[in-house]
Design a protein around this motif. Structure first.
Motif, mmCIF file in Angstrom:
data_model
loop_
_atom_site.group_PDB
_atom_site.id
_atom_site.type_symbol
_atom_site.label_atom_id
_atom_site.label_comp_id
_atom_site.label_asym_id
_atom_site.label_seq_id
_atom_site.Cartn_x
_atom_site.Cartn_y
_atom_site.Cartn_z
ATOM 1 N N GLU A 1 0.865 -1.179 0.000
ATOM 2 C CA GLU A 1 0.000 0.000 0.000
ATOM 3 C C GLU A 1 0.897 1.223 0.000
ATOM 4 O OE1 GLU A 1 -2.385 -0.232 3.427
ATOM 5 O OE2 GLU A 1 -3.394 -2.119 2.849
ATOM 6 N N VAL A 2 0.413 2.294 -0.756
ATOM 7 C CA VAL A 2 1.235 3.494 -0.898
ATOM 8 C C VAL A 2 0.462 4.669 -0.336
ATOM 9 C CG1 VAL A 2 2.438 5.042 -2.467
ATOM 10 C CG2 VAL A 2 2.406 2.571 -2.907
ATOM 11 N N SER A 3 1.078 5.500 0.480
ATOM 12 C CA SER A 3 0.493 6.733 1.012
ATOM 13 C C SER A 3 1.564 7.792 1.086
ATOM 14 C CB SER A 3 -0.113 6.464 2.408
ATOM 15 O OG SER A 3 0.900 6.046 3.326
ATOM 16 N N TRP A 4 1.028 9.115 1.105
ATOM 17 C CA TRP A 4 1.998 10.225 1.130
ATOM 18 C C TRP A 4 1.792 11.073 2.371
ATOM 19 C CZ3 TRP A 4 5.741 11.275 -2.539
ATOM 20 C CH2 TRP A 4 5.734 10.457 -3.662
ATOM 21 N N LEU A 5 2.901 11.685 2.819
ATOM 22 C CA LEU A 5 2.878 12.602 3.947
ATOM 23 C C LEU A 5 3.556 13.891 3.529
ATOM 24 C CD1 LEU A 5 3.979 10.211 6.861
ATOM 25 C CD2 LEU A 5 1.655 10.843 6.249
ATOM 26 N N LYS A 6 2.981 15.031 4.036
ATOM 27 C CA LYS A 6 3.635 16.316 3.828
ATOM 28 C C LYS A 6 3.858 16.905 5.212
ATOM 29 C CE LYS A 6 3.257 20.904 1.708
ATOM 30 N NZ LYS A 6 2.401 21.866 0.953
ATOM 31 N N ASN A 7 5.089 17.137 5.426
ATOM 32 C CA ASN A 7 5.486 17.657 6.748
ATOM 33 C C ASN A 7 4.895 16.799 7.867
ATOM 34 O OD1 ASN A 7 6.948 19.749 5.552
ATOM 35 N ND2 ASN A 7 5.149 21.097 5.514
ATOM 36 N N GLU A 8 5.040 15.447 7.710
ATOM 37 C CA GLU A 8 4.646 14.429 8.672
ATOM 38 C C GLU A 8 3.122 14.327 8.814
ATOM 39 O OE1 GLU A 8 6.825 12.432 9.688
ATOM 40 O OE2 GLU A 8 8.591 13.577 9.101
ATOM 41 N N LYS A 9 2.369 14.959 7.854
ATOM 42 C CA LYS A 9 0.915 14.890 7.900
ATOM 43 C C LYS A 9 0.391 14.237 6.636
ATOM 44 C CE LYS A 9 0.261 18.999 10.790
ATOM 45 N NZ LYS A 9 -0.385 20.316 10.883
ATOM 46 N N SER A 10 -0.705 13.534 6.813
ATOM 47 C CA SER A 10 -1.273 12.806 5.682
ATOM 48 C C SER A 10 -1.576 13.794 4.540
ATOM 49 C CB SER A 10 -2.556 12.079 6.116
ATOM 50 O OG SER A 10 -3.084 11.397 5.027
ATOM 51 N N PHE A 11 -1.329 13.293 3.367
ATOM 52 C CA PHE A 11 -1.457 14.162 2.191
ATOM 53 C C PHE A 11 -2.128 13.332 1.106
ATOM 54 C CE2 PHE A 11 0.518 15.644 -1.856
ATOM 55 C CZ PHE A 11 -0.040 16.884 -1.891
ATOM 56 N N VAL A 12 -3.194 13.926 0.497
ATOM 57 C CA VAL A 12 -3.939 13.192 -0.534
ATOM 58 C C VAL A 12 -3.937 14.010 -1.824
ATOM 59 C CG1 VAL A 12 -5.398 11.972 1.138
ATOM 60 C CG2 VAL A 12 -6.117 14.196 0.238
ATOM 61 N N SER A 13 -4.325 13.334 -2.860
ATOM 62 C CA SER A 13 -4.335 13.973 -4.196
ATOM 63 C C SER A 13 -5.450 15.015 -4.271
ATOM 64 C CB SER A 13 -4.517 12.892 -5.269
ATOM 65 O OG SER A 13 -4.555 13.476 -6.519
ATOM 66 N N ASP A 14 -5.172 16.152 -4.995
ATOM 67 C CA ASP A 14 -6.181 17.191 -5.256
ATOM 68 C C ASP A 14 -5.950 17.695 -6.669
ATOM 69 O OD1 ASP A 14 -3.937 18.789 -5.065
ATOM 70 O OD2 ASP A 14 -4.413 19.564 -3.070
ATOM 71 N N ALA A 15 -6.594 18.827 -6.993
ATOM 72 C CA ALA A 15 -6.491 19.335 -8.359
ATOM 73 C C ALA A 15 -5.107 19.820 -8.669
ATOM 74 C CB ALA A 15 -7.536 20.456 -8.582
ATOM 75 N N ASN A 16 -4.468 20.374 -7.671
ATOM 76 C CA ASN A 16 -3.120 20.909 -7.910
ATOM 77 C C ASN A 16 -2.080 19.816 -7.880
ATOM 78 O OD1 ASN A 16 -1.184 22.944 -8.340
ATOM 79 N ND2 ASN A 16 -0.739 23.009 -6.126
ATOM 80 N N CYS A 17 -2.303 18.862 -7.024
ATOM 81 C CA CYS A 17 -1.286 17.793 -6.843
ATOM 82 C C CYS A 17 -1.939 16.454 -7.133
ATOM 83 C CB CYS A 17 -0.761 17.813 -5.411
ATOM 84 S SG CYS A 17 0.476 16.541 -5.128
ATOM 85 N N ILE A 18 -1.365 15.771 -8.103
ATOM 86 C CA ILE A 18 -1.948 14.517 -8.548
ATOM 87 C C ILE A 18 -1.020 13.387 -8.099
ATOM 88 C CG2 ILE A 18 -2.701 13.167 -10.525
ATOM 89 C CD1 ILE A 18 -3.155 15.859 -11.994
ATOM 90 N N LEU A 19 -1.552 12.397 -7.382
ATOM 91 C CA LEU A 19 -0.780 11.239 -6.899
ATOM 92 C C LEU A 19 -1.277 10.015 -7.612
ATOM 93 C CD1 LEU A 19 -0.892 11.957 -3.036
ATOM 94 C CD2 LEU A 19 0.913 12.560 -4.636
#
Length: 1583
Positions: free
Chosen positions: A1508-1526
């Motif tokens: 399973e793959v997940s992202w963190l930004k500055n140690e906080k959960s981060f999900v895909s949006d219009a500006n940032c696509i994961l």
């Protein structure tokens, strides 16, 4: 033991246990005789005792009339009995001295003598009479003239036991009876009883005193003398006296005083010396010859005063009347003395002596008694044994008379030892007959003085052997030691001298230790120490002596004198009263101090009276310290002046004063102050200013030598200091005793083979001589050795331990306390050899033939020849009629030389006895004992008579030779042979056995098979046709042993080929001769043999050895202890000797080596040979190709006669030197030669070798290699190339090459150890090649090459591999994810090291699952996916090319289980590691991007199952949006994109991948920046 006069014995010999048993009964008899004589005196003594007691009571009570009368009566009784006492008491004196009552005699003897003196003579004042009665107390002062004199006495009260019924005792029992009183103590000076006092008056007084006290004590009544110490006021009477009584007492005093004065005046007129004279025999006893059973009386009359006591002796043994009741009757009446012997027996034949003795001396007379037997009663055994003379008899404890034979076997000889060593003396004592449970008396004496056991001397008696051991020998132990063995009244003695030399000095050159340290004149705080000077001064004069003292019970020694003293006596002061001390002395010279002497006996610092009291009544066991208690002081009285002050010893170092205590001193103890002044002045100075002395002796030191002094003494106590004594006469401070002068007339005389008797005369005016020291020196040596180390008395001494045949000179010096005299003049030289004397008795007389009117006698030669050859024999004979020998007659006038002699003109059928005497240059010896009786009659027996002159010679440990002469009487037919019998000496008669089974034709036999150390006897019997005759007389016992120094005959062939027999003897006397014989018969034909004797060597040379000379050749040396030998020449020996003779007659020079050649170091050629022996006249000729060559430039020739070496050296070999070389030798008439052929290949090889050696020597003149280049493998498995070089200096360079290419070396070699090295690390095939090293400097160069190729390289690699294999560690187990690995580490690995693995003894075949390999230094075996079949023992084999080296490990059991479990764990961990989620790559760590740009990031992930793959930004959960696509595509591709980035997008982005095996996070940092040109407008807008 003989009785000695009482005045010749020390008082301690009177002790009952010490006195000899033989004297006991004699003394008892004499006491019985004197008992009646003493009774008269006892009556007078009792009467006087009562009168004297009454007189003292009357004196204290004012002299009452009754007491005066009692006194008068007592005085009269004393006067009447005085004469009777003089005779009886004197006669009793000796008997009492010999009595066993030693306790009574142990009283203070001098006090007894002094106290009884006045009593005995009645010649002294009443004061002295009272003092004598009071049994040795202080002088009793009556005080008639001076009323101030005090009465002083001491109280001694005997303690009698309870009275019992008087026992009826015999005289002997009475001696052993215990006395019923305690022996009192008599004070006075401590003087040992010598029996000889200073004056005749004291001798009489001594006897009287003892008898008086003995009778007083024998009554059993206590004698109590009250102790009084009263002042004059206390003596006044308290009762009232009438005038009449006072006048009467006064008159009595006057009358008594007048009577005393008259008595004294009368006795002063008497000269006592005229009344005394020594014993003198007026009528002497005469000798008697009587028949048995008769009585005989010896009578004599004796004059002398006091009346002498007569003692009778038989063969110097006192006659014991009580031991033989009724046998002897001894009477003494009015000066007539008799000895009656009743019913005389044959054993009474003896010499009798009467000895008369009194205080003036002793005199003896002799008479003989011969008791004859009647016809037919003579004891034949005594005649046969020759014992018609006196026989020794002794009295056994069983009451019967028995004759004892006491002999000494295995006797001790003159002994030599050193100080500190342990020495033993011993004798085996043989007593015959032997009586069980009767132990002999064993006594040892040194110089005639009985020795008692001590820590220094131990004595043992094993029942057969008496021994004495000196546990720590000292020079005091040197002297003549005598062993006395007594059986009853008979004894025998044996003596030997013991010499004790000085121990080795600790300091070289130091003197020997002093000796014989004694303590004299001991008092409360003072003692005089005396010693004897040593004989050895270490080569330097002795400067003096140091005296050391040590308190008993401690180990601390204190030196008594600061400076050495030369006088051999020294007063030691400062002792502590009541304590005991021991002393020692050390000598000193300029080299150092000697070893200390043996310590003295302990001495107590006591008043002599106290010492006597303690000796008689010891209150407790000796502890080394005496507790002295002072008497309670009375009222203080200032003591009077001392008396009798005198100088008793004066030396230049000190003066010793002696005085007597004052009469007026009270009961309080007194002390003394000593004063001195220079003679002629009155300037008195106190010597002991601080501490007064307690003893009436004092040593004054620190006086000026040569000056005169006077001395006086004052007494002091708590009351004060008294008046001084009278001053002494002027005393000059100097040695009063002079060093003695040298002895004179030194005369040495011969004694034995190792000793010389030295005599000399006493030095003139000698005083107080201690003894003499004797020294000896071999003539011409100049080295003197002491003959004795303890001064000897007398003027004669036997010097032992000398070398036989040497000439010695002697000198003597005298010794006294002042020092040692100068040496006497040297004696005349004397050669040490035995003095000649007449020979001893021949023995074993036998009859060899008898006819009607003649007899042939044979006998054995004397055992002692007297030091010279026996010149002949004299035979005497006598007729024996009815057993009684007649008058002796001479059988020959002229001496006969043979030991067989025919006596003619005898009477047929008459019985004869014979005697034989031997003669030499010293005279005719003592005749032999009479033979047993032989009857002169015709011998008619058919068998031969006995052989004679049987003797043993050539005695060895296992063989001997027996010789004999044929019988004089051959029987009725000729002798056909002889039989020899033998047995052990102690074996019984039935143990005789024959040595030979067949009769011997010859008259000698060598007997083999003897046992070493066993004693044998032999006899010989002759035989003829009629049979075997009587045996010969038995030989003396012969001990089978080879004596030390035994030599044999040696055969020799001289240089002229002469064959000779040689015999040598080092035990010869001046008259010894060599006697040669052939087949034990004298050699009379000198045509075949020449005999030459010089000194102790004899040579028998054959003129022409042949068959006529075959036989046994023997040689006997006469006048020795059987020195003899023999040599047998048979046919084989003759051939050997003749061959040797021919060789000696025509000799050749024996060669150790033949001619040889060798190359020398410089390439020179050396030709040489060596002969076994060459004389100084030997010479050599050198020949080359038949031409003689000589010493020159080309040839260097040398002949060394001492070593036998002949050599020739050539500088260089050339082609013209090929040929034959010969050395020709000549030494006297002996010659020899040796040749060497050098041609062809032999010559060429020798020349090439010489050239090579020459070049090599030249090479070595510069730097060169001693050891060529080689290799070795180090412990680190590296290869080191090394070589050893020499002749190196600082400028020498070394260069290494490999395959002609120089090897650069970082460090320069310093050559200090002479070794050059090149280290090659991790050697392998790439290092193969040729290595070379070059040395060079200005003197030249040298090189060495080493090829490491092919075989050489293989050999090196084998060694490298071996070292690597040896470095391998033990196998270990390692688990991996793939399986199990076994591994070992080596230093390093090379391909040449072959590795093999074995599993359970089976070679492992490698597969993908099981494989081996090397990783770095690790050698391993990998087992993938192990199974139980992989269990077992694994062996790693490392093969180095020659040897397999093995390492073993056991992979089974727990080891396998643990490894397998670890493998499973690692395997699962590997699977997890392999399948876990992870980011494989693609994301950078940091991204920097301009604002407004698009950001695209991608990476690959992996995991099984898909993570399973997940992202963190500055140690906080981060999900895909219009500006940032994961995006996450295909389960492995992950992308991250921002179309337009802004500063808000800056930060830390993390991708987290996760599955069931794990989680992994990868970080990327995004940094968005704004360009500069855009940043300024933006800032303005914000404003």
């Amino acid at each position: 033991m003989m009785s000695l006069p009482f005045y010749q014995r020390h008082h301690e010999h009177y002790d009952r246990a010490y006195r000899h048993k033989a004297l006991t009964s004699t003394v008892s008899q004499y006491q019985k005789e004197t008992k009646s004589k003493a009774a008269v005196y006892a009556q007078g003594s009792t009467a006087y005792a009562r009168g004297s007691a009454a007189y003292r009571h009357a004196s204290a009570a004012g002299f009452s009339l009754d007491s005066s009368a009692a006194y008068s009566h007592g005085s009269s009784a004393y006067d009447l009995e005085s004469a009777a006492y003089s005779y009886g008491s004197t006669a009793y004196d000796h008997s009492a001295a010999q009595s066993k009552r030693s306790a009574a005699y142990s009283l203070d003897s001098e006090s007894l003598s002094r106290s009884s003196a006045a009593y005995s003579h009645a010649s002294e004042s009443i004061n002295k009479l009272a003092a004598a009665y009071r049994l040795g107390s202080e002088a009793y002062s009556l005080g008639l003239k001076n009323s101030n004199l005090m009465i002083e006495d001491q109280s001694y009260k005997m303690s009698p036991k309870a009275k019992r019924a008087k026992q009826n005792l015999t005289s002997e029992d009475k001696e052993n009876e215990a006395m019923d009183y305690s022996v009192p103590i008599f004070t006075g000076r401590e003087v040992n009883i010598s029996g000889i006092t200073d004056t005749e008056e004291e001798r009489i007084k001594e006897s009287a005193a003892y008898v008086a006290k003995r009778n007083l004590f024998a009554t059993g009544e206590g004698v109590s003398v009250s102790k009084v110490a009263k002042s004059t006021s206390e003596e006044e009477h308290h009762e009232k006296k009438s005038r009449k009584v006072a006048i009467r007492e006064s008159a009595e005093r006057v009358a008594m005083k007048k009577t005393l004065e008259e008595t004294q005046a009368f006795h002063k007129k008497l000269n006592q010396d005229k009344l005394l004279h020594a014993p003198e025999f007026i009528i002497e006893p005469r000798s008697h010859t009587i028949w048995e059973k008769e009585n005989v009386v010896f009578r004599c009359s004796v004059a002398g005063w006091p009346a002498p006591r007569v003692t009778w002796y038989k063969n110097n043994v006192p006659i014991d009347v009580q031991a033989h009741p009724g046998k002897y009757i001894i009477e003494s009446r009015y000066g007539l003395h008799s000895l009656e012997i009743t019913t005389c027996e044959f054993d009474d034949t003896a010499q009798y002596r009467a000895s008369a003795m009194n205080v003036k001396g002793e005199v003896s007379v002799y008479a003989s008694l011969v008791v004859k037997r009647y016809k037919g009663e003579i004891d034949a055994s005594l005649l046969h044994a020759g014992n018609l003379s006196m026989s020794p008899f002794a009295v056994t404890p069983y009451g019967y008379a028995s004759r004892f034979e006491i002999s000494f076997v295995d006797k001790f000889d003159v002994a030599f030892g050193r100080e500190g060593e342990t020495m033993s003396l011993g004798c085996t004592v043989v007593i015959s007959p032997e009586i069980k449970r009767f132990k002999p008396d064993i006594e040892w004496y040194r110089n005639g003085v009985l020795i008692t056991p001590s820590k220094w001397v131990q004595m043992q008696w094993s029942g057969e052997r008496a021994s004495l051991t000196l546990t720590h020998a000292n020079k005091e132990d040197e002297g003549l030691y005598t062993l006395r063995v007594a059986m009853g009244e008979y004894y025998e003695e044996y003596s030997g001298y013991v010499f004790v030399r000085d121990a080795d000095a600790e300091i070289p050159g130091a003197p020997g230790a002093p000796l014989d340290v004694k303590c004299l004149d001991a008092n409360k705080d003072y003692v005089i120490v005396s010693w004897k000077q040593p004989a050895v001064d270490g080569g330097n004069p002795i400067l003096g002596y140091f005296i050391d003292r040590c308190e008993v019970g401690t180990a601390h020694w204190t030196q008594c004198n600061e400076n050495p003293v030369k006088f051999a006596r020294f007063p030691v002061t400062g002792l502590i009263e009541g304590r005991s001390y021991i002393f020692r002395v050390r000598a000193v010279n300029k080299a150092g101090v000697s070893l200390p002497s043996r310590v003295s006996e302990p001495v107590a610092a006591l008043d002599p009276a106290d010492r006597a009291r303690l000796r008689s009544h010891p209150s407790a066991p000796w502890t080394g310290q005496i507790i002295v208690t002072e008497e309670e002081p009375a009222e203080g009285v200032v003591p009077g002046p001392p008396t009798d002050l005198q100088v008793i010893e004066a030396t230049k170092n000190y003066v010793v004063l002696s005085w007597k205590p004052p009469g007026q001193r009270g009961h309080e103890g007194i002390m003394y102050f000593v004063e001195k002044c220079i003679a002629g002045t009155e300037d008195w100075q106190r010597v002991n200013t601080e501490i007064p002395v307690k003893s009436p002796r004092f040593a004054v030191f620190d006086l000026s030598e040569g000056k005169s002094y006077c001395f006086r003494v004052r007494c002091c106590n708590s009351a004060g200091i008294g008046e001084p004594s009278e001053a002494t006469e002027a005393t000059v401070v100097d040695d009063k005793l002079d060093i003695p002068k040298a002895p004179g007339r030194i005369m040495p005389t011969r004694n034995t083979d190792t000793s010389v008797v030295v005599t000399w005369t006493e030095p003139p005016d000698a005083k107080e001589l201690v003894g003499y020291y004797i020294e000896s020196s071999v003539e011409g040596s100049g080295r003197w050795e002491p003959c004795n180390n303890n001064p000897v008395k007398g003027t004669r001494f036997i010097c032992h331990g000398l070398s036989n045949g040497e000439k010695y000179i002697f000198r003597v010096r005298a010794v006294n306390a002042a020092g040692l005299s100068e040496f006497s003049q040297d004696s005349e030289p004397i050669e040490v050899k035995a003095a000649i004397a007449a020979p001893s008795q021949p023995y074993d007389i036998v009859v060899l033939e008898s006819v009607r009117d003649s007899m042939v006698l044979g006998w054995k030669e004397p055992k002692v020849t007297g030091g010279t050859e026996i010149t002949g024999y004299y035979v005497n004979y006598c007729e024996v009629v009815d057993g009684v020998p007649g008058k002796w007659k001479e059988a020959n006038i002229k001496a006969i030389t043979e030991r067989a002699y025919r006596i003619e003109n005898l009477k047929e059928n008459m019985v004869y006895q014979f005697q034989v005497a031997a003669a030499n240059l010293a005279g005719v010896g003592t005749p032999s004992k009479p033979s047993k009786p032989f009857k002169c009659e015709e011998w008619t027996i058919a068998v031969p008579g006995p052989p004679h002159d049987v003797k043993c010679t050539e005695v060895r440990k296992d063989s001997l030779v027996l010789l004999w002469k044929e019988p004089v009487y051959t029987g009725r037919s000729p002798i056909v042979g002889y039989y020899v019998d033998m047995k052990e000496t102690e074996a019984k008669e039935e143990r005789w056995r024959s040595v030979n089974k067949k009769p011997l034709q010859k008259k000698y036999l060598k007997i083999d098979g003897l046992t070493q150390g066993v004693s044998y006897v032999f006899r010989v019997r002759a035989t003829n046709q009629a049979g075997v005759g009587k045996p010969s007389d038995v030989t003396d016992a012969v001990l089978a042993e080879t004596r030390p120094g035994t030599k044999e005959i040696v055969v020799d062939v001289d240089d002229n080929g002469v064959i000779s027999l040689n015999f040598e003897c080092d035990q010869m006397s001046p008259d010894s001769k060599f006697v040669w014989s052939k087949n034990y018969e004298p050699i009379e034909d000198d045509s075949r043999l020449n005999i030459d004797t010089k000194g102790g060597k004899s040579k028998a040379s054959f003129k022409d050895l042949g068959e006529d000379d075959l036989g046994i050749y023997s040689c006997i040396v006469t006048d020795t202890d059987g020195v003899s030998s023999s040599y047998t020449i048979d046919e084989e020996e003759m051939k050997r000797l003749l061959a040797l003779s021919h060789e000696r007659q025509f000799p050749t020079i024996p060669l150790t080596s033949e001619l040889a050649v060798e190359i020398l170091e410089k390439g020179e050629v050396r030709f040489w040979l060596q002969a076994e022996k060459l004389s100084g006249n030997a010479k050599a000729n050198f020949v080359f190709n038949d031409k003689e060559i000589f010493n020159g430039e080309k040839y260097k020739m040398k002949v060394d006669q001492t070593t036998g070496l002949i050599e020739m050296i050539m500088d260089k070999l050339e082609e013209k030197d090929e040929g034959t070389y010969t050395f020709q030798l000549q030494d006297g008439k002996a010659t020899n030669q040796s040749s060497l052929v050098l041609i062809g290949d032999v010559f060429k090889k020798l020349r090439d070798e010489a050239d090579f050696q020459r070049k090599d020597w030249q090479r070595k003149q510069g730097p060169h290699f001693v050891d060529e280049l080689g290799w070795e493998v180090t412990d680190e498995c590296n290869v080191m190339l090394k070589c050893k070089v020499a002749n190196i200096k600082k400028e020498t360079h070394i260069v290494w090459y490999k395959d002609d290419r120089e090897i650069m070396v970082d460090e320069e070699h310093d050559f200090k150890d002479g070794v050059c090295t090149l280290l090659i690390s991790e050697f392998s095939k790439k290092d193969a090649g040729t290595y070379e090293v070059i040395l060079k400097d200005d003197r030249g160069k040298d090189s060495s090459e080493l090829k490491l190729k092919d075989t050489a390289f293989a050999g090196l690699m084998n060694e490298v591999c071996r070292r690597i294999a040896l470095s391998a560690t033990d196998l270990k187990i390692q688990s991996t994810a793939e399986g199990i690995r076994l591994y070992s580490y080596v230093t390093y690995y090379v391909e040449d090291l072959r590795v093999g693995w074995v599993h359970n003894d089976t070679q492992i075949k490698f597969t993908d699952r099981v494989k081996t390999g090397v990783t770095g230094e690790q050698i391993w075996l990998q087992i993938n996916e192990p199974t139980p079949q992989d269990k077992g023992k694994y062996i790693m084999e490392l093969f180095d090319g020659n040897t397999a080296h093995k390492k073993t490990i056991d992979l089974s059991g727990q080891a396998f289980d643990e490894a397998f479990a670890e493998f499973e764990r690692l395997k699962q961990a590997a699977i997890a590691e392999k399948n876990r989620a992870r980011v494989l790559g693609g994301l950078p760590d940091v991204v920097t991007i301009q604002e407004g740009k698009a950001l695209n990031l991608s990476c690959t992930v992996w995991g099984d199952p898909t993570p399973e793959v997940s992202w963190l930004k500055n140690e906080k959960s981060f999900v895909s949006d219009a500006n940032c696509i994961l995006r996450f595509e295909s389960g492995k591709n992950v992308s991250f994109s921002i179309s337009t980035v802004s500063t808000h997008d800056s930060g830390k982005y993390s991708i987290v991948v996760k599955n069931k095996y794990g989680t992994e996070t990868s970080d990327v940092t995004v940094s968005v920046y704004i360009p500069e040109e855009e940043r300024e407008p933006e800032q303005e807008k914000q404003k």
